[in-house]
Design a protein around this motif. Structure first.
Motif, short mmCIF file in Angstrom:
data_model
loop_
_atom_site.label_atom_id
_atom_site.label_comp_id
_atom_site.label_asym_id
_atom_site.label_seq_id
_atom_site.Cartn_x
_atom_site.Cartn_y
_atom_site.Cartn_z
N LEU A 21 2.82 -1.09 -1.93
CA LEU A 21 3.25 -2.46 -1.66
C LEU A 21 2.07 -3.42 -1.80
O LEU A 21 2.20 -4.49 -2.40
CB LEU A 21 3.83 -2.55 -0.24
CG LEU A 21 4.26 -3.95 0.23
CD1 LEU A 21 5.33 -4.53 -0.69
CD2 LEU A 21 4.76 -3.90 1.67
N LEU A 22 0.92 -3.04 -1.27
CA LEU A 22 -0.29 -3.86 -1.42
C LEU A 22 -0.67 -3.97 -2.89
O LEU A 22 -1.04 -5.05 -3.37
CB LEU A 22 -1.43 -3.24 -0.61
CG LEU A 22 -2.78 -3.98 -0.67
CD1 LEU A 22 -2.65 -5.40 -0.12
CD2 LEU A 22 -3.85 -3.21 0.10
N SER A 23 -0.57 -2.86 -3.62
CA SER A 23 -0.87 -2.88 -5.05
C SER A 23 0.09 -3.79 -5.79
O SER A 23 -0.31 -4.53 -6.71
CB SER A 23 -0.79 -1.46 -5.61
OG SER A 23 -1.04 -1.45 -6.99
N LEU A 24 1.37 -3.78 -5.38
CA LEU A 24 2.35 -4.67 -6.00
C LEU A 24 1.92 -6.12 -5.86
O LEU A 24 1.92 -6.89 -6.83
CB LEU A 24 3.72 -4.45 -5.34
CG LEU A 24 4.80 -5.51 -5.57
CD1 LEU A 24 5.20 -5.56 -7.03
CD2 LEU A 24 6.03 -5.23 -4.71
N LEU A 25 1.54 -6.52 -4.67
CA LEU A 25 1.16 -7.92 -4.42
C LEU A 25 -0.09 -8.30 -5.21
O LEU A 25 -0.14 -9.37 -5.84
CB LEU A 25 0.92 -8.13 -2.92
CG LEU A 25 2.13 -7.90 -2.01
CD1 LEU A 25 1.74 -8.04 -0.55
CD2 LEU A 25 3.26 -8.86 -2.36
N THR A 26 -1.09 -7.42 -5.22
CA THR A 26 -2.34 -7.75 -5.90
C THR A 26 -2.19 -7.74 -7.42
O THR A 26 -2.72 -8.63 -8.10
CB THR A 26 -3.45 -6.76 -5.49
OG1 THR A 26 -3.00 -5.41 -5.75
CG2 THR A 26 -3.78 -6.89 -4.02
N GLN A 27 -1.44 -6.77 -7.96
CA GLN A 27 -1.30 -6.69 -9.42
C GLN A 27 -0.42 -7.81 -9.96
O GLN A 27 -0.67 -8.32 -11.06
CB GLN A 27 -0.74 -5.33 -9.82
CG GLN A 27 -1.62 -4.14 -9.44
CD GLN A 27 -3.05 -4.30 -9.90
OE1 GLN A 27 -3.32 -4.78 -11.00
NE2 GLN A 27 -3.99 -3.91 -9.05
N VAL A 28 0.60 -8.21 -9.20
CA VAL A 28 1.42 -9.36 -9.62
C VAL A 28 0.57 -10.62 -9.64
O VAL A 28 0.63 -11.42 -10.59
CB VAL A 28 2.64 -9.52 -8.70
CG1 VAL A 28 3.32 -10.87 -8.94
CG2 VAL A 28 3.63 -8.39 -8.92
N ALA A 29 -0.23 -10.78 -8.60
CA ALA A 29 -1.12 -11.96 -8.54
C ALA A 29 -2.11 -11.94 -9.70
O ALA A 29 -2.36 -12.98 -10.34
CB ALA A 29 -1.85 -11.98 -7.21
N LEU A 30 -2.68 -10.77 -10.00
CA LEU A 30 -3.64 -10.66 -11.09
C LEU A 30 -2.98 -10.95 -12.43
O LEU A 30 -3.54 -11.66 -13.28
CB LEU A 30 -4.27 -9.26 -11.10
CG LEU A 30 -5.24 -8.95 -12.26
CD1 LEU A 30 -6.42 -9.93 -12.23
CD2 LEU A 30 -5.73 -7.51 -12.18
N ALA A 31 -1.78 -10.41 -12.64
CA ALA A 31 -1.08 -10.64 -13.91
C ALA A 31 -0.77 -12.12 -14.11
O ALA A 31 -0.93 -12.65 -15.22
CB ALA A 31 0.21 -9.81 -13.94
N MET A 32 -0.34 -12.79 -13.04
CA MET A 32 -0.07 -14.22 -13.15
C MET A 32 -1.35 -15.01 -13.40
O MET A 32 -1.35 -15.97 -14.18
CB MET A 32 0.62 -14.72 -11.87
CG MET A 32 2.06 -14.23 -11.73
SD MET A 32 2.85 -14.89 -10.25
CE MET A 32 4.56 -14.37 -10.52
N TYR A 33 -2.42 -14.59 -12.77
CA TYR A 33 -3.72 -15.25 -12.98
C TYR A 33 -4.16 -15.10 -14.43
O TYR A 33 -4.60 -16.07 -15.07
CB TYR A 33 -4.75 -14.64 -12.04
CG TYR A 33 -6.18 -15.04 -12.36
CD1 TYR A 33 -6.65 -16.31 -12.03
CD2 TYR A 33 -7.04 -14.15 -12.99
CE1 TYR A 33 -7.96 -16.67 -12.33
CE2 TYR A 33 -8.34 -14.49 -13.29
CZ TYR A 33 -8.79 -15.75 -12.96
OH TYR A 33 -10.09 -16.12 -13.26
N VAL A 34 -4.02 -13.88 -14.97
CA VAL A 34 -4.41 -13.62 -16.35
C VAL A 34 -3.61 -14.50 -17.30
O VAL A 34 -4.15 -15.10 -18.23
CB VAL A 34 -4.21 -12.13 -16.70
CG1 VAL A 34 -4.28 -11.89 -18.20
CG2 VAL A 34 -5.24 -11.28 -15.98
#
Length: 692
Positions: free
Chosen positions: A127-140
């Motif tokens: 769940l934590l990975s979901l939040l961080t990777q979604v944020a990173l993908a949107m940032y990218v």
């Protein structure tokens, strides 16, 4: 100097090519891993191959690692030396569009969410990975300053990626043991109002009235009593699937150590005592297959109304994104690198193909058929059933249908202390080497399955009360010897610790086999084959799966027994390994006095105690001898199945399954086991008042 300069130029050009292709290779590798996992992950519940398991484990780990690394790589926006800034921006813009595809890959495939049951307990980390990777993908993506032509398809792809990643996280949570248990706990039942009833009783007595309490137990019918003499009947495959789905809802509680009541026992017995052995096993296989899906796939999510809605949403969203991308960029491909556009379309094609294939698998599943049957959608359920008949025919085993074999005498004759084995011992890898070299797998024979079913069925029909059910599940050879009339002579061999009993009977079975000249006689050949198969399987469990047996010193006892056997065989200086000659040598030893009286009990070897047992068995007629050996092994197998902890049964579902787990479920369905803790329903107490 010129050569050095040439090498430098060549190295720089190769590095430049690698820098240009690195992210492309990463996303294509990520897609390839998803394809591999979708097509091969589900096979492992029917396959015991260590190679397949290793490849799936590597793919499972690499799939996440590569996707996360690729997202991190895409976040770099520094223009490399010697590269045109405008060209780099255009390239980075379309490559940043791959970020939502990587989220889609992180969402995984329907066939595998957890490689092992322990992975489900890490759902909070995912769940934590979901939040961080979604944020990173949107940032990218936002950092690349996307144009209007990419923004719209990217929104739809982000929607698909987030939904898929969320599905995986939710599936992991649903399959965690705590969540499974909480979802299966029955509604709290306070029972009849005892305090109120006793208060009425006291007031009646205080009023001087004559009061009497009459107790009527909740009505119950023992299935055994009503099914004695009923002939076995073959039912259609549709009924097998329906019954398996119905019983799965109840009996999956066994995997989380929840109890069952006499009502579940009665309903299950009423079905299983009428079935043929083949169809009884088929129901159990389907149930275990459904349990594997629950623990290791997205089944618990996608086979719900919102799961099916999400599946339609992701397919529609991905299709829309693909259409928008190609429509908007049909005349503008020259503004982007043609290779990057091609890779983008490969990612779209891969995502759509994987989604369509996954939906097809979802439709032709037992879950979908059972859901349609429960809703009385006859036409649709008949269509799904025809597909199931074609892709998942009744004759195909739903698990590996294999049992491992390990033989002590053969192992002691073949295992030599060479340099390789010494090095492996130092590295702690000797056990894995032995497993690879000396353990083989054979098919679970039809005759063995029928024998186990008939023995359990006969015991079930003969049992008349709840206490007898418990007693039977605690027998590990005693009942069999008493029924055959040999408990006085052989009972000592089943009253010792269970691991010692396994070794005693395993060696004795081998000694009897190698000393008999008429093992091929038609009337006992089947008994011999079944006895040796269970004997070698139980030794495998003792050596390689000790956690599936009751606590003991089985591995120490096995090691001491092997050490004594190797010393004994070395003294004989045998020219070549010969199990028959070795067995006859052991039987030639005078074992009148118990080995413990001569040697003491520091060594836990069971070799010559087994020799004493074998000599007692050899005094019987071959037909009687192998009937005794066979039924003792069946009872030991059932005892081990019942005593194995449920989480270890669950753990083995992803490795092709174990015969022990199949027997455990069969025992539960026939009403035998310690999980039945409710043996009576609510009592109906009546207060009868007599007026003076």
């Amino acid at each position: 100097m010129e050569m050095n300069g040439t090498h430098i130029v060549s190295a720089e050009s190769m590095l430049a090519v690698w820098n240009e292709w690195e992210i492309r290779m990463l996303v294509l590798t990520s897609l390839a891993l998803q394809v591999f996992l979708l097509f091969f992950a589900g096979i492992r519940k029917r396959n015991v191959s260590a190679v397949l398991s290793l490849l799936l484990w590597l793919a499972y780990l690499l799939a996440d690692s590569i996707a996360i690394y690729a997202l991190g790589y895409l976040s770099q926006t520094r223009v490399p030396k010697g590269v045109d800034p405008e060209s780099f921006k255009r390239t980075h813009r379309i490559q940043a569009f791959w970020a939502p595809f990587l989220l889609l890959h992180l969402g995984g495939q329907d066939t595998i969410t957890a490689f092992s049951t322990e992975d489900n307990e890490l759902w909070k980390r995912h769940l934590l990975s979901l939040l961080t990777q979604v944020a990173l993908a949107m940032y990218v993506f936002t950092k690349s300053h996307p144009g209007a032509g990419i923004l719209a398809p990217a929104v739809f792809m982000f929607l698909s990626g987030i939904v898929k990643y969320g599905e995986r996280t939710w599936a992991l949570k649903c399959a965690s043991m705590d969540n499974l248990r909480s979802g299966m706990v029955t509604t709290p039942d306070p029972g009849p109002n005892y305090a109120k009833f006793m208060e009425e009783y006291r007031f009646t007595r205080e009023a001087g009235l004559q009061a009497e309490i009459v107790i009527e137990q909740e009505r119950r019918a023992e299935a055994a009593a009503v099914t004695v003499g009923v002939a076995e009947e073959s039912v259609p495959y549709t009924t097998v699937i329906t019954d398996a789905s119905r019983f799965f809802v109840i009996f999956k509680r066994l995997f989380v150590n929840l109890i069952l009541s006499f009502l579940e026992r009665t309903r299950s017995q009423a079905t299983f005592l009428r079935l043929t052995p083949e169809q009884a096993y088929k129901i159990i296989e389907i149930e275990l297959s459904l349990m594997y899906d629950t623990l290791h796939s997205k089944a618990a999510v996608i086979h719900t109304w919102y799961g099916r809605l999400f599946r339609c949403l992701t397919l529609l969203s991905t299709s829309t994104a693909c259409l928008l991308f190609n429509v908007h960029h049909k005349g503008k491909h020259q503004s982007y690198n043609s290779i990057d556009v091609c890779i983008t379309n490969i990612l779209f094609g891969g995502a759509l193909c994987l989604e369509v294939y996954a939906i097809g698998m979802m439709l032709i599943s037992y879950w979908t058929y059972a859901a349609l049957q429960s809703c009385n959608f006859r036409f649709l359920s008949n269509m799904i059933f025809r597909s199931i008949q074609y892709f998942r025919p009744e004759s195909r085993a739903k698990w590996s249908n294999l049992m491992a074999q390990h033989n002590l005498i053969s192992f002691c004759l073949l295992d030599k202390p060479i340099m390789l084995t010494k090095v492996l011992s130092v590295l702690g890898l000797k056990a894995r080497w032995d497993s690879w070299m000396y353990i083989r797998h054979i098919d679970v024979s039809h005759e063995l399955k029928i024998l186990v079913f008939r023995e359990l069925k006969d015991k079930t029909v003969s049992i008349v009360d709840a206490e007898s059910y418990r007693k039977f599940s605690n027998h590990r050879g005693q009942w069999a010897l008493q029924c055959k009339g040999y408990y006085k002579e052989l009972g000592w061999s089943v009253e010792v610790e269970f691991d010692e009993s396994i070794l005693l009977w395993h060696i004795a079975t081998d000694l009897c086999f190698h000393s008999d000249d008429d093992n091929d006689a038609a009337k006992i050949a089947q008994y011999v084959e079944i006895s040796r198969a269970i004997s070698n399987y139980m030794l495998f469990l003792l050596v390689a799966r000790p956690f599936m047996l009751t606590a003991g010193i089985g591995q120490i006892r096995f090691g001491d027994t092997c050490a004594e056997a190797k010393n004994f065989f070395e003294r004989a200086e045998m020219a070549r390994p010969d199990a028959g000659a070795a067995a006859r040598m052991v039987l030639d030893v005078n074992a009148e006095i118990a080995p413990r009286d001569v040697k003491g009990d520091r060594s836990k070897s069971a070799l010559f105690d087994a020799c004493r047992l074998a000599k007692s068995l050899l005094e019987l007629q071959p037909h009687k001898r192998w009937r005794v050996i066979r039924v003792v092994w069946v009872e030991m197998l059932c005892y081990a199945a019942n005593k194995c902890r449920s989480n270890f049964h669950a753990k083995q579902l992803s490795g092709g399954g174990e015969l022990l787990t199949v027997v455990w479920f069969l025992m539960a369905h026939l009403g035998v086991g310690e999980q039945y803790r409710i043996e009576a329903g609510h009592a109906r107490a009546k207060l009868i008042v007599e007026k003076n």
